[in-house]
Design an enzyme around this catalytic site. Structure first.
Site, short mmCIF file in Angstrom:
data_model
loop_
_atom_site.label_atom_id
_atom_site.label_comp_id
_atom_site.label_asym_id
_atom_site.label_seq_id
_atom_site.Cartn_x
_atom_site.Cartn_y
_atom_site.Cartn_z
N THR B 144 0.82 -1.22 0.00
CA THR B 144 0.00 0.00 0.00
C THR B 144 0.85 1.26 0.00
OG1 THR B 144 -0.13 -0.17 2.40
CG2 THR B 144 -2.02 -0.96 1.16
N GLY B 183 3.54 -3.36 8.32
CA GLY B 183 4.01 -3.65 9.68
C GLY B 183 5.49 -3.98 9.68
N GLU B 426 -5.84 -6.61 4.59
CA GLU B 426 -6.06 -7.78 3.71
C GLU B 426 -7.40 -7.67 2.98
OE1 GLU B 426 -3.50 -9.32 3.36
OE2 GLU B 426 -2.43 -8.97 5.23
#
Lengths: 669, 669
Positions: B144, B183, B426
């Site tokens: 992203t 993350g 997700e």
């Protein structure tokens, strides 16, 4: 950062069919007062910026507490400097200084000084109010205990009168009796009004209030017998030192019992209060105020989400047609536009319930208590219902901002954690809604007995076989009638169930409990009816283009409210299948109709960027620049390689190396 | 702290009508495996305690990051020490080590290594997998961007092939193209798999994956051309350094493009992938896993809320009858018991969707792709629907704990902020649910064309005039049929609307968007049908007392699901007014019926106290001791009088004193 306004947002503003400043003037009582609001807020924002205040979301909890103190001091001093007396102007200033940031000093005035003034005798007020007003005494209101919340009679802390010394002995006998939660109690307050079970001459005399000093006014050290502290990290409210207080046989003079309503004479004799109902007033006013708070929170959240949705482009509607503004997706409109409606509906309700409170207070002053039960029922129901829908709405807005809504940069998590406590404080929502239901049931009994009702309660005279005359034109009276019918039907139904249970010999408490799910529903339906009616009335006061837009918004509120509880309206055949299908289609039409005005409708709330405190909700729509700027300020970015790397990560990595650990490592692959 | 179990909780356990260990064994695949789970979890909890780990909620964000690293290292090393290979045993260990705490190293294996292994050629795997597995390369998966999420084709980061040097030049050309959110990216990773738009010989070739080193493997300093850092504070996930990454003409060798499916030859020639559909697998497996995660979160939350509600006494049902356990209030049962049902329904669904995934994967290995669309639709729908109901459920549980639910001591805020991202990551839930709806619409077309459907989709063959035969006995087949009918009706209705719009000449994209609110509803109804059926099937596998209890729980799930969307079931007259009223009454009966087993039903989840990490949800019910203990550890309590008092509060107070400031202050009133 670029100073240009994002072109998508600019275009949204250009395509609006009405002038949002008209609506802004409505919200802030005219052009003059709006100008004044802007002056006050801009002044504060600029001064605080010059003082070097940091963005809330970048601070640790301890820093947030410290900055909140500093800001609150600025708030009080600026209020004095500007000579503000109008409560609205004070609110504007407060909003600019501490937007959704809990301050440890907030309860000093609203709960400590005000409660004291309400419960103290004239003599007590003469002695202590000046010390409170000039902040020699800094305080809070201390009622809830670890093991005891809504049920006042359950409090365990005792105040036992000792006639020999003419003192009260305040004591928390158990762990569950430790006072817990009061804002500002942990580190900030040196005094408080404590609710405790009064005991005199061996008799338990119920809950009474006592002025208790807990810290030395000079050194600020806790006094002997007092254990006081902060209760630790919470979901939010980081700036506030919600506290605990354990009183271990702390002695206070007899004159520290607040004696306006009841008294203990020197020999321990108890003098009863004359009229309990007078106590209602404070809570009712607070609850009306909470409707205002939560309406502001949803207004802020929806401003952020709508502006961001105008700027954010994501996915295509027609393959190859290019990415569209997410505001063009029907599902996004379906999530957000009803929240715009909730924001206006609750804002309008907060004004009318405040006005109603003023009117009834004036009557009470004259000794006329007739409207008190209605005011109480309405303010309890609205506090609970508006709390729920605004809290839910804020989260809908946050989730509608996708991943970025989860960043504190969006401002939305902060708004949520600042809104959700409203469902618990000043009366837990389920408890309050049942109080509203109790009033409804009383009114239902009056209907059964042919007694007259207050005009607004006449919806309880239900016509059982009634069918809705609603059609695709969505006329206002017919939409309102749907809410009247449904609220009346549910209340009457549960009233009959209660009667039936009681006539079968079930005791009243048990009957009430066994029907409480439906009683809650009755209370909600009543509160929602009030919102729908009240919003409609206001909309009719507008003219021209503004009225068109606000009528569409009102219809969206009314129609989505019906569809969200469609079973309620269909259960007795009031709304037919055809009407339900029609409403589903008309809802989608209303979303399209409101689409061009979505941004203008949120712009009208007139929140300065500093109040929204959001990278996504900025007036200029430069969201990515702001997000990136926020990221760079993360504390984890102060060093390129953190100590944690050397201390934990690297040793762990090395523990996994199969080859000789001493072997030279290639730094580039 | 007292070691006795709270007597109310003890009594709850004694009055249960079934043995909760039977249910525990079902959840953990038998007595042996349950024992093994307990052994692993207890070992980890004790060792971590001896290592001096602090309670998560008492730490600052930076400390949470540090401790998460330390714990994750412990997790990996303990897994190796114990020789764990069973994925369930690894999960049990992980749960005990990092309960609802985001670790910066989580994505290393699940997203970095696994994605790499899926997309890299055999040669690439031979070269790099060993380095990844032994943590010389620590990585994450980077897709992203600030301005781009769900719409893969919208990504702006480019990877331009330079045939002269046989390198790719990776570049983020705009602020919106900065990689954002992965993350572990900010401070922890030294490598990553980056998704970028491949350009070769001037042609845009779509999204491809590249292995990119971002930090020096030895010094951990960012490499030249790489700007990387933490994105700042979030709602939760404090332990994770979600990061941003700006690549400024960073060059990587040609062999760093992951070349299993497509390739760039040395001269820049592009070799296409053979089969796009194979890419589905990874996402589908992740989504099935998310159902497991959210089901665990709601199970934890409801365990806390139910135990606390058994211990908490508040208000009277009969005046003077003494304060009752709040679990005896119908409203509390109405809030919490459906959440127990949600916890079991989603737990069961997560197992069956995983099994289904395994079955379909085996088919795919054999080249049979027939069930892939169904698996995709089902996993997308369940991920979204279970995400929503579990997230909402966790908040219901938190609010049902009143004020204390707002304290981090309750553990509930942490669970909520750990659950809600599942609605976004997700695959954003609305986007996913529309993918499910697309499958439903395809199936509806097949029905219209007389083609055969997979057995489970036959509910789409709706009988339009059908009436429900449901009565007060609430037979399973009739409840299931209600869900089948409703899911079928909604899907067929919206399918017809789409057809009608298209035949009127509306383009397909626009028609889809204009019906997407109802498409979402169709996807929800389908997913809910799956849960209801799947839960029913499992319940029928139980015997004896357990079956009785679980049947009641299943009925509660089914009945409350109908009542929450009653309009859907009544709209076409399928459920009558009489049936609706009956269901409302039966819901209340089911609450009473489940009341004696509420605590046993949550005990069966078998969460150790350290996993719940909650003062309110403790096995022994000593909630007030634990709350008080937590309070004492607040950082604000490290000093009696804070520096902030001297720096801000006292000077402010003095500024308000009317009398001579130098005058001696009385320290006691």
């Amino acid at each position: 950062m670029s100073t240009a306004v994002n072109p998508d947002l600019l275009q949204e503003r250009n395509r609006a069919t009405f002038d949002p400043s008209q609506l802004t003037y409505f919200l802030y009582d005219g052009a003059e007062k709006t100008k004044r609001k802007r002056y006050i807020q801009n002044l504060a924002i600029q001064e605080l910026s010059r003082m070097g205040m940091k963005q809330y979301a970048t601070l640790s909890r301890e820093e947030q507490y410290k900055q909140a103190l500093q800001k609150h001091a600025y708030y009080v001093q600026t209020q004095q400097r500007l000579g503000l007396t109008d409560p609205h102007e004070k609110e504007h200033l407060f909003q600019a200084v501490l937007p959704c940031e809990a301050s440890p000093l907030t309860l000093h005035k609203s709960a400590f000084v005000n409660t004291f003034a309400m419960l103290a005798s004239e003599e007590q007020k003469r002695k202590w109010l000046p010390l409170m007003k000039e902040f020699r005494m800094v305080g809070t209101y201390v009622q809830t205990e670890m093991g005891h919340g809504s049920f006042l009679r359950g409090l365990e802390t005792t105040a036992t009168y000792d006639p020999r010394t003419q003192e009260f002995v305040l004591h928390c006998p158990t762990i569950s009796s430790i006072k817990f939660w009061p804002g500002g109690l942990g580190k900030t307050s040196n005094s408080c009004v404590v609710m405790a079970q009064l005991i005199s001459n061996g008799q338990k005399l119920g809950m009474h209030s006592f002025l208790v000093q807990i810290r030395d006014l000079d050194t600020h050290q806790p006094l002997s017998g007092v254990t006081v502290g902060d209760i630790g990290n919470k979901f939010g409210y980081h700036g506030n030192d919600n506290g605990f207080l354990k009183l271990d046989n702390v002695r206070i003079p007899r004159e520290n019992m607040l004696m306006r309503h009841s008294q203990i004479l020197p020999d321990g004799t108890y003098v009863k209060p004359k009229n309990d109902r007078l106590m209602y007033g404070g809570m009712t006013s607070l609850r009306a105020g909470i409707v205002g708070v939560v309406s502001q929170r949803i207004s802020m959240a929806v401003t952020i989400a709508v502006r961001y949705s105008a700027v954010r482009r994501q996915s295509e509607i027609q393959p190859g047609g290019g990415e569209v503004q997410v505001l063009d997706f029907q599902t996004q409109q379906f999530r957000l536009f009803p929240q715009i409606a909730v924001a206006y509906a609750t804002t309008i309700a907060s004004r009318s319930i405040s006005d109603y409170y003023q009117r009834v207070s004036a009557q009470i002053e004259k000794g006329d208590l007739q409207e008190l039960p209605m005011l109480h029922a309405l303010s309890a129901g609205l506090k609970a219902y508006c709390g729920w829908i605004c809290m839910d709405g804020v989260e809908v807005c946050r989730l509608a901002c996708g991943g970025h809504g989860y960043s504190q940069a969006s401002g939305l998590p902060k708004i949520y954690v600042d809104t959700t406590p409203a469902c618990t404080y000043e009366g837990e929502n389920f408890v309050l809604m049942l109080q509203t239901a109790r009033y409804l049931i009383k009114c239902c009994r009056k209907v059964a007995e042919g007694e007259a009702l207050p005009e607004v309660m006449n919806f309880l005279k239900v016509n059982p076989g009634e069918k809705s005359r609603l059609d695709a034109q969505l006329f206002m009276p017919q939409l309102i009638q749907a809410y009247r019918h449904r609220a009346g039907r549910i209340a009457q139904e549960v009233s009959q169930k209660l009667q039936a249970a009681i006539s079968k010999g079930v005791n009243a408490g048990q009957a009430w409990n066994s029907n409480s799910v439906q009683l809650i529903n009755a209370g909600k339906a009543f509160s929602q009816l009030y919102l729908v009616q009240d919003f409609a009335q206001t909309v009719q006061s507008f003219g021209g283009k503004l009225r068109e837009v606000m009528e569409a918004l009102w219809r969206l509120f009314a129609v989505s409210g019906i569809l969200n509880a469609l079973g309620d309206f269909m259960l007795d055949g009031y709304i037919s299948s055809q009407q339900a299908a029609m409403l589903q289609q008309r809802l989608l039409d209303l979303l399209s109709e409101l689409r061009p005005n979505a941004v203008a409708l949120v712009d009208a709330f007139d929140f300065p960027d500093a109040v929204l405190d959001s990278a996504l909700g900025r007036w200029d729509g430069q969201v990515y620049e702001a997000l990136y700027d926020y990221s760079l300020r993360s504390k984890l970015n102060e060093k390129q390689v953190l100590d944690a790397y050397h201390k934990y990560q690297r040793p762990f990595m090395e523990s996994q190396w199969k080859q000789n650990k001493a072997a030279a490592l290639t730094s580039r692959l």
